[in-house]
Design a protein around this motif. Structure first.
Motif, PDB file in Angstrom:
ATOM      1  N   LYS A  36       0.832  -1.206   0.000  1.00  0.00           N
ATOM      2  CA  LYS A  36       0.000   0.000   0.000  1.00  0.00           C
ATOM      3  C   LYS A  36       0.863   1.252   0.000  1.00  0.00           C
ATOM      4  N   GLU A  37       1.927   1.235   0.796  1.00  0.00           N
ATOM      5  CA  GLU A  37       2.818   2.386   0.850  1.00  0.00           C
ATOM      6  C   GLU A  37       3.511   2.593  -0.499  1.00  0.00           C
ATOM      7  N   GLN A  38       3.943   1.482  -1.111  1.00  0.00           N
ATOM      8  CA  GLN A  38       4.570   1.577  -2.435  1.00  0.00           C
ATOM      9  C   GLN A  38       3.601   2.165  -3.454  1.00  0.00           C
ATOM     10  N   ILE A  39       2.384   1.661  -3.457  1.00  0.00           N
ATOM     11  CA  ILE A  39       1.381   2.143  -4.410  1.00  0.00           C
ATOM     12  C   ILE A  39       1.102   3.622  -4.185  1.00  0.00           C
ATOM     13  N   GLY A  40       1.039   4.035  -2.922  1.00  0.00           N
ATOM     14  CA  GLY A  40       0.820   5.452  -2.621  1.00  0.00           C
ATOM     15  C   GLY A  40       1.898   6.329  -3.238  1.00  0.00           C
TER      16      GLY A  40
END
Length: 66
Positions: A36-40
């Motif tokens: 999720k952090e990467q996608i953000g």
């Protein structure tokens, strides 16, 4: 005296299974949070680049893992 605090033998394999399931759940959550952090970050970059297709793809991926 210590024996009263130990689990009976038949329950110990069940405990190992529960511990294994719990460890897998913790690992899966950590991986999901990391992704999720990467996608953000990738979404932020797609906005800076004004890349609508990438933005839509990433937001859809984020919705699917939330």
């Amino acid at each position: 005296m210590l024996e009263k605090y130990l689990l009976p033998a038949p329950q110990q394999p069940e405990r190992k299974v529960l511990d294994s399931i719990f460890a897998e759940m913790v690992l899966n959550k950590a991986l999901r949070d990391f992704r999720k952090e990467q996608i953000g970050k990738e979404i932020d970059q797609s906005l800076r680049d004004r890349n609508k297709e990438e933005f839509l793809r990433l937001t859809e991926e984020l919705k699917n893992i939330s």
